[in-house]
Design an enzyme around this catalytic site. Structure first.
Site: not given
Length: 411
Positions: A303, A351
């Site tokens: 990320h 996710d």
């Protein structure tokens, strides 16, 4: 003006200009742009201005952006701070909030600043009936984001008060829209109402498997962790819509539109499919190799805002580790992370954590996207409430034209 306290709440043009540090004509420019409101003085001596409104403009340091400036680079927000691999809702650690409170409680606190223990969100009958009818009319292969967008539009059409942008009216719309979105989705199994909590009702829309309290807590925590994440693409779309004074339902529709992509809300579906393949093949190594050979990123890893761990993933992994049914999927996720780490240091993101929840609970691949969308609706409303307090239509960056210079002949 007199020196009576009631009158001192109003400023003359000269006083407002002095307080703002500008010329009197600039004060009227602020009025024309919607940054200030004026009122004719009853004595006919010109316009007066609300002192609190002037002071708010001073505090925010609002100035009209220079020509060609990009207002989207200067959006002030007091909702979410991301700092040093942690994130905070209004200065409070978001993962600690998610561990201690339910989704509805955190959402309502984010909107109002007051924590109401045990608060519930309830869908009104008419908007819910309209949303369910609209969703039922969609083709069977429709995705979850399709259903949510249609539900939001149908609920809006059934609410004649949707154009009231007063704070209390917007809060009322928010508290009814979120449960309407959930309850309009088709039921996958036996509905589990569990004291009316939103996560309890959402579970029955995502899987036919019967949950225990720990599984429901994991889903509720996922919702809480995903409420907001600063100015993500969908949130920026929401603020643009709110800047144009779109009503709350339309604002949420704008967010859902931006969310519907593999690089945002749908990313968890890619991680779900990868994790299911790892479990089927019994090893992460060949699955990771296939992704890299095809030139694809390994889903669920890395990320750009978190050089180390994604705190949302770690918090959700902690509760999933207490679920016996989730342990195989959790081990597979950790194996994917370890396999990839041999060449690049990428940590699991939220996710991948959502994928562990969806795979282990018998949910479809798009379940994570549904959870993401429902959760983020609360954050979108919080940003809309902020934007409604700003100058209307301020989200108007200037384009950098790269086409042929005029004049050109007619085609």
């Amino acid at each position: 003006m007199t020196d009576q306290p009631a009158d001192r709440e109003r400023l003359t043009t000269r006083e407002a200009a002095e307080r703002l540090g500008v010329k009197p004509e600039t004060v009227y420019a602020y009025v024309s742009r919607g940054q200030l409101t004026s009122r004719r003085d009853p004595g006919g001596r010109g316009s007066t201005f609300d002192a609190k409104e002037v002071d708010a403009l001073v505090r925010r340091g609002r100035r009209e952006p220079a020509a060609g400036g990009d207002v989207t680079q200067r959006i002030r927000t007091g909702i979410t701070l991301i700092d040093k691999d942690r994130y905070y809702y209004r200065g409070v650690d978001a993962t600690e909030l998610a561990r201690r409170y339910h989704y509805e409680e955190i959402a309502d606190w984010l909107w109002t600043g007051t924590l109401r223990a045990g608060v519930r969100f309830t869908a009104p009958p008419e908007p819910l009936a309209a949303a369910r009818s609209a969703v039922a009319a969609l083709p069977g292969h429709s995705g979850s984001t399709d259903r949510l967008r249609v539900a939001a539009i149908a609920a809006a059409a059934a609410d004649p008060l949707r154009f009231d942008l007063g704070r209390e009216a917007v809060l009322g719309s928010a508290r009814s829209l979120i449960p309407t979105l959930v309850d309009a989705l088709p039921v996958a199994g036996r509905e589990h109402r569990g004291e009316g909590r939103l996560a309890w009702r959402l579970w029955s829309r995502l899987t036919a498997e019967r949950p225990d309290e720990t599984a429901l807590h994991a889903l509720d925590m996922a919702l809480s962790l995903l409420i907001d994440h600063d100015l993500a693409a969908s949130t920026l779309a929401v603020r643009v819509a709110a800047s144009a004074r779109a009503h709350p339902y339309a604002v949420v529709s704008a967010g859902l539109g931006a969310l519907d992509g593999p690089l945002h809300g749908a990313a968890s579906g890619l991680a779900h499919r990868m994790l299911a393949e790892v479990l089927e093949r019994g090893s992460a190594a060949p699955v990771v190799a296939d992704h890299l050979r095809a030139g694809r990123r390994v889903p669920g890893l890395g990320h750009r805002l978190y050089p180390a761990q994604d705190p949302r993933a770690e918090a959700l992994f902690d509760v999933l580790a207490t679920l016996p049914a989730a342990r195989p999927a959790l081990s597979a996720a950790r194996e994917v992370e370890a396999t990839t780490a041999r060449q690049m240091e990428l940590h699991a993101n939220v996710d991948l954590a959502l994928a562990v929840l969806s795979v282990s609970s018998g949910m479809p691949a798009e379940a994570g996207e549904t959870v993401f969308a429902v959760a983020r609706t609360a954050g979108w409303i919080a940003h809309a409430l902020e934007e409604y307090e700003e100058r209307p239509l301020r989200m108007r960056p200037s384009g950098q034209y790269t086409g042929p210079r005029p004049p050109r002949p007619l085609p």
